[in-house]
Structures are given as C-alpha cells and as structure tokens.
Design a protein around this motif. Structure first.
Motif, PDB file in Angstrom:
ATOM      1  N   ASP A  34      46.440  34.248  38.218  1.00 59.60           N
ATOM      2  CA  ASP A  34      46.811  35.528  37.602  1.00 59.60           C
ATOM      3  C   ASP A  34      46.049  36.764  38.048  1.00 59.60           C
ATOM      4  O   ASP A  34      46.124  37.787  37.381  1.00 59.60           O
ATOM      5  N   GLU A  35      45.356  36.691  39.154  1.00 61.05           N
ATOM      6  CA  GLU A  35      44.725  37.911  39.660  1.00 61.05           C
ATOM      7  C   GLU A  35      45.738  38.626  40.564  1.00 61.05           C
ATOM      8  O   GLU A  35      46.558  37.990  41.231  1.00 61.05           O
ATOM      9  N   PHE A  36      45.672  39.934  40.584  1.00 63.57           N
ATOM     10  CA  PHE A  36      46.478  40.715  41.536  1.00 63.57           C
ATOM     11  C   PHE A  36      45.541  41.823  42.027  1.00 63.57           C
ATOM     12  O   PHE A  36      45.368  42.838  41.366  1.00 63.57           O
ATOM     13  N   ILE A  37      44.903  41.545  43.162  1.00 60.45           N
ATOM     14  CA  ILE A  37      43.784  42.367  43.625  1.00 60.45           C
ATOM     15  C   ILE A  37      44.132  43.100  44.916  1.00 60.45           C
ATOM     16  O   ILE A  37      44.644  42.493  45.859  1.00 60.45           O
ATOM     17  N   ALA A  38      43.855  44.398  44.951  1.00 54.97           N
ATOM     18  CA  ALA A  38      43.967  45.143  46.205  1.00 54.97           C
ATOM     19  C   ALA A  38      42.577  45.248  46.802  1.00 54.97           C
ATOM     20  O   ALA A  38      41.619  45.571  46.103  1.00 54.97           O
ATOM     21  N   LEU A  39      42.477  44.949  48.104  1.00 61.72           N
ATOM     22  CA  LEU A  39      41.207  45.092  48.823  1.00 61.72           C
ATOM     23  C   LEU A  39      41.382  46.266  49.775  1.00 61.72           C
ATOM     24  O   LEU A  39      42.239  46.222  50.665  1.00 61.72           O
ATOM     25  N   VAL A  40      40.611  47.336  49.535  1.00 59.83           N
ATOM     26  CA  VAL A  40      40.806  48.573  50.289  1.00 59.83           C
ATOM     27  C   VAL A  40      39.501  49.037  50.946  1.00 59.83           C
ATOM     28  O   VAL A  40      38.426  48.525  50.635  1.00 59.83           O
ATOM     29  N   GLY A  41      39.627  50.037  51.808  1.00 51.82           N
ATOM     30  CA  GLY A  41      38.461  50.575  52.515  1.00 51.82           C
ATOM     31  C   GLY A  41      38.918  51.065  53.870  1.00 51.82           C
ATOM     32  O   GLY A  41      39.924  50.589  54.404  1.00 51.82           O
ATOM     33  N   GLU A  42      38.163  52.008  54.432  1.00 47.62           N
ATOM     34  CA  GLU A  42      38.605  52.579  55.703  1.00 47.62           C
ATOM     35  C   GLU A  42      38.535  51.522  56.820  1.00 47.62           C
ATOM     36  O   GLU A  42      37.898  50.475  56.645  1.00 47.62           O
ATOM     37  N   THR A  43      39.184  51.804  57.943  1.00 50.96           N
ATOM     38  CA  THR A  43      39.184  50.878  59.072  1.00 50.96           C
ATOM     39  C   THR A  43      37.745  50.592  59.512  1.00 50.96           C
ATOM     40  O   THR A  43      36.938  51.505  59.596  1.00 50.96           O
ATOM     41  N   GLY A  44      37.449  49.319  59.702  1.00 50.47           N
ATOM     42  CA  GLY A  44      36.097  48.939  60.126  1.00 50.47           C
ATOM     43  C   GLY A  44      35.143  48.708  58.969  1.00 50.47           C
ATOM     44  O   GLY A  44      33.966  48.405  59.180  1.00 50.47           O
ATOM     45  N   SER A  45      35.623  48.836  57.727  1.00 45.96           N
ATOM     46  CA  SER A  45      34.722  48.686  56.569  1.00 45.96           C
ATOM     47  C   SER A  45      34.420  47.224  56.247  1.00 45.96           C
ATOM     48  O   SER A  45      33.583  46.949  55.384  1.00 45.96           O
ATOM     49  N   GLY A  46      35.121  46.284  56.882  1.00 49.27           N
ATOM     50  CA  GLY A  46      34.802  44.863  56.704  1.00 49.27           C
ATOM     51  C   GLY A  46      35.825  44.057  55.913  1.00 49.27           C
ATOM     52  O   GLY A  46      35.570  42.894  55.584  1.00 49.27           O
ATOM     53  N   LYS A  47      36.991  44.625  55.669  1.00 49.89           N
ATOM     54  CA  LYS A  47      38.010  43.944  54.843  1.00 49.89           C
ATOM     55  C   LYS A  47      38.457  42.612  55.455  1.00 49.89           C
ATOM     56  O   LYS A  47      38.481  41.581  54.787  1.00 49.89           O
ATOM     57  N   SER A  48      38.829  42.652  56.741  1.00 53.53           N
ATOM     58  CA  SER A  48      39.337  41.422  57.374  1.00 53.53           C
ATOM     59  C   SER A  48      38.239  40.372  57.482  1.00 53.53           C
ATOM     60  O   SER A  48      38.489  39.181  57.295  1.00 53.53           O
ATOM     61  N   THR A  49      37.027  40.810  57.780  1.00 54.61           N
ATOM     62  CA  THR A  49      35.896  39.869  57.860  1.00 54.61           C
ATOM     63  C   THR A  49      35.689  39.221  56.494  1.00 54.61           C
ATOM     64  O   THR A  49      35.539  37.992  56.392  1.00 54.61           O
ATOM     65  N   LEU A  50      35.712  40.035  55.447  1.00 51.98           N
ATOM     66  CA  LEU A  50      35.534  39.511  54.090  1.00 51.98           C
ATOM     67  C   LEU A  50      36.634  38.490  53.759  1.00 51.98           C
ATOM     68  O   LEU A  50      36.354  37.394  53.272  1.00 51.98           O
ATOM     69  N   ALA A  51      37.888  38.854  54.085  1.00 54.50           N
ATOM     70  CA  ALA A  51      39.026  37.974  53.764  1.00 54.50           C
ATOM     71  C   ALA A  51      38.880  36.607  54.432  1.00 54.50           C
ATOM     72  O   ALA A  51      39.275  35.589  53.867  1.00 54.50           O
ATOM     73  N   LEU A 221      39.125  46.130  44.878  1.00 53.30           N
ATOM     74  CA  LEU A 221      37.815  45.978  45.504  1.00 53.30           C
ATOM     75  C   LEU A 221      37.748  47.007  46.628  1.00 53.30           C
ATOM     76  O   LEU A 221      38.675  47.086  47.438  1.00 53.30           O
ATOM     77  N   VAL A 222      36.680  47.804  46.658  1.00 55.98           N
ATOM     78  CA  VAL A 222      36.543  48.800  47.723  1.00 55.98           C
ATOM     79  C   VAL A 222      35.384  48.421  48.636  1.00 55.98           C
ATOM     80  O   VAL A 222      34.257  48.214  48.181  1.00 55.98           O
ATOM     81  N   MET A 223      35.678  48.338  49.934  1.00 56.60           N
ATOM     82  CA  MET A 223      34.635  48.117  50.942  1.00 56.60           C
ATOM     83  C   MET A 223      34.309  49.450  51.589  1.00 56.60           C
ATOM     84  O   MET A 223      35.205  50.251  51.881  1.00 56.60           O
ATOM     85  N   HIS A 224      33.008  49.692  51.798  1.00 54.38           N
ATOM     86  CA  HIS A 224      32.575  50.908  52.488  1.00 54.38           C
ATOM     87  C   HIS A 224      31.385  50.542  53.349  1.00 54.38           C
ATOM     88  O   HIS A 224      30.367  50.084  52.827  1.00 54.38           O
ATOM     89  N   GLN A 225      31.551  50.697  54.656  1.00 57.45           N
ATOM     90  CA  GLN A 225      30.492  50.377  55.628  1.00 57.45           C
ATOM     91  C   GLN A 225      29.892  48.992  55.388  1.00 57.45           C
ATOM     92  O   GLN A 225      28.675  48.818  55.373  1.00 57.45           O
ATOM     93  N   GLY A 226      30.770  48.024  55.136  1.00 57.88           N
ATOM     94  CA  GLY A 226      30.333  46.638  55.000  1.00 57.88           C
ATOM     95  C   GLY A 226      29.880  46.236  53.607  1.00 57.88           C
ATOM     96  O   GLY A 226      29.616  45.070  53.352  1.00 57.88           O
ATOM     97  N   GLU A 227      29.792  47.217  52.702  1.00 59.51           N
ATOM     98  CA  GLU A 227      29.352  46.876  51.348  1.00 59.51           C
ATOM     99  C   GLU A 227      30.504  46.951  50.359  1.00 59.51           C
ATOM    100  O   GLU A 227      31.397  47.784  50.505  1.00 59.51           O
ATOM    101  N   LEU A 228      30.434  46.089  49.354  1.00 56.67           N
ATOM    102  CA  LEU A 228      31.398  46.170  48.259  1.00 56.67           C
ATOM    103  C   LEU A 228      30.868  47.223  47.295  1.00 56.67           C
ATOM    104  O   LEU A 228      29.840  47.014  46.644  1.00 56.67           O
ATOM    105  N   VAL A 229      31.563  48.372  47.234  1.00 62.79           N
ATOM    106  CA  VAL A 229      31.024  49.485  46.448  1.00 62.79           C
ATOM    107  C   VAL A 229      31.744  49.674  45.114  1.00 62.79           C
ATOM    108  O   VAL A 229      31.289  50.424  44.258  1.00 62.79           O
ATOM    109  N   PHE A 230      32.888  49.010  44.937  1.00 61.90           N
ATOM    110  CA  PHE A 230      33.620  49.169  43.677  1.00 61.90           C
ATOM    111  C   PHE A 230      34.409  47.905  43.391  1.00 61.90           C
ATOM    112  O   PHE A 230      35.016  47.309  44.282  1.00 61.90           O
TER     113      PHE A 230
END
Ligand code: ADP
Ligand code: MG
Length: 286
Positions: A34-51, A221-230
């Motif tokens: 039951d989670e419905f999560i958006a993972l966002v952040g500018e290009t290069g912020s680490g989203k694909s690596t995290l996934a 979830l917001v990624m910024h420069q490799g960190e989870l900031v939100f």
C-alpha cells in the motif's frame, strides 16, 4: 517490512576516474503493502543508484540494505550462498526505457518469460502473464502481436507486465513515463494507481513531473546531491522552504494559483481554488 536502508552509501569507482559518491548515508523504510511513493530529485542526484539498492542489483559501499529477510552489505553481496534472485522477484525493478529489453516474438511470450525463468510451468506462467496484461490494460488481442510493432506506451505496458507477472510485493519504476506523450503518461499513471488499489503492491516511481507527484503519490522522497533530504507528503513538500534549493518545481496547479494570487489585493487564507474564488468575489463586490 519490505525495504530498510541503514546508512547506505554508494561510491562508483572506475580505473583512471575520480570516485563518485552517488548516494550518501541514506536511511529509509518502504513497506511491502500500500505505499505509493514518488522518488524525485534533479538529474544526477542519485535516484537510479538508490533504486538499484532496493532490489540487490547493487551493493552498498557502506551501510546495509535489509530487503525482506535478506541483509545486503558490501560483504554479503559477494557471498554466493546468499541468493539475490528471490529478492529480485519480490521487489521488481523496471528500468528507464524497458521497452529496449523486449525480445520475444509475441507479447504473451515476452510477459511469461520471467515467471518461466523463475521455474514455473508454461501453463502457470501464461496464466500469470495474462493476468499481468489485464492489469496494465492490454486485452487478448495483444497476446499474439509482436512487441516490436506496438506504440511507445504499449511497449512500456508490456515491459511493466513482464515484471508484474512475477507478482512482486514492491514495484520500483525508474522514470516510467519518460519518452511518452502526455496522454500516454496519464494512462500509464492511472494503470499504476489501478494496480496499487487492486493488488496492494507498493509502488515507487521515479519522476521529474511534479504534477504526477501531486496527483498520485502518497509519499515523496527527495534526493539532492546524493542525500535523502525529504521524506514526507506531497503537500508538505510543496510548502517546504527548501523546495527551490533542491531544484524542485511546483505542480502546475500551484503555479497557476500563485500567479493569480499576485493579481489579488485580498490576502489568501490558503492556496486553493476556493480561497481564490472567494477573494475574487470579494474584490468584485467591493
Ligand atoms: N556507472 C557509473 N559510473 C560512474 N558514475 C556513475 C555511474 N552511474 C551514475 N554515476 C554518477 O552517479 C551520480 C548519480 O547518478 P544517478 O543515480 O544515475 O542519478 P539520477 O538517476 O538521479 O539521475 C551522478 O553523478 C552520475 O554521474
Ligand atoms: Mg536516473
């Protein structure tokens, strides 16, 4: 519990290249239902690596990824006795542009490929494939068609069905709407919502489009420069003072309301259409 990351960092190292710390000290939990999560952040912020840490495709350089009952660290990842395949079945990852990975001669064969690969008999795998195709909104007329002759949106749906046919508990999608026209994007987002509601599968989708975040996500979830900031709700994100620091845009709805606000004399109690209409009426009658 489905996914739990404890202080996960990942450093890319390649010969003759400066190491890149793509994700830094990320801790988070994602439930299996039951989670419905958006993972966002500018290009290069680490989203694909995290996934890719969500389903043991990558190992943390430091820290630990607890994926259901399996603990993945730099050490355990190398341990052949610790099987990664069952994790990848429970946590399905759809890459960006998965349509390039279609290869069978018919849609049904393509979707049934993964469950067959995981050891199911043909008949069972075909049943799962048919059910998955139904979930993504492709009916029987598609079964015997070639996946290569479909539209971009249909190809994406076939690829997603291929992962759904494994009946994952958690579905992770890396920019699933990229490269599609606006109408196909909307259709696909509705497909995810239907899957979420019908199967209670937790969904994590990477996106750049704040309209989808606002309309569909329960959590962001917001990624910024490799960190989870939100890590919070879309409503709290769009009111966050650091939104611009993180290079986040606002949804069109909020942009429009803010634009109207600048033309009103009456201060708004809240930023929603009712408050705006009330303010316009007040100014008309004064
Ligand atoms: N295979 C790789 N080798 C080296 N650096 C990489 C590799 N993949 C990604 N990176 C770097 O890691 C950082 C995060 O990339 P990525 O996870 O793809 O971000 P996003 O998906 O948010 O665009 C970027 O600086 C990127 O250049
Ligand atoms: Mg990416």
């Amino acid at each position: 519990m489905g996914i739990r990351l404890n202080a996960v960092s990942h450093v890319y190292t390649a010969i003759n290249q400066t190491p890149v710390e793509a994700i830094k000290n990320v801790s988070l939990s994602i439930h299996a239902n039951d989670e419905f999560i958006a993972l966002v952040g500018e290009t290069g912020s680490g989203k694909s690596t995290l996934a890719q840490h969500f389903n043991a495709l990558m190992a943390p350089t430091s820290g630990e990824a607890q994926l259901f009952d399996v603990s993945i660290t730099a050490e355990t990842f190398k341990d052949k006795k610790i099987k990664k395949t069952p994790i990848r079945k429970r946590i399905g990852l759809v890459f960006q542009f998965p349509e390039y990975q279609l290869f069978e001669e018919t849609v049904l064969k393509d979707v049934a490929f993964a469950p067959k690969n995981f050891g199911l008999k043909d008949a069972e795998a075909n049943e799962l494939a048919k059910h998955a195709l139904e979930l993504v909104g492709l009916d029987e007329s598609y079964y015997s068609r070639s996946p290569f002759h479909l539209s971009g949106g249909e190809k994406k749906r076939v690829s997603i069905a291929g992962i759904l046919a494994m009946e994952p508990d958690i579905l992770v999608l890396d920019e699933p709407t990229s490269g599609l026209d606006p109408q196909s994007q909307e259709t696909l987002m509705q497909v995810f919502q239907t899957i979420q509601e019908k199967t209670h599968t937790s969904i994590v989708f990477i996106t750049h489009d704040m309209n989808w975040v606002e309309s569909y996500a329960k959590r962001v979830l917001v990624m910024h420069q490799g960190e989870l900031v939100f890590d919070g709700t879309p409503g709290d994100l769009f009111n966050h003072p650091e939104l611009k620091t993180w290079k986040m845009d606002e949804p069109d709805r909020i942009k429009v309301l803010n634009e109207i606000k600048t033309h009103l004399k009456t201060p708004l109690k809240s930023l929603d259409f009712n408050a705006v209409i009330q303010a316009i009426k007040t100014e008309e009658t004064s």
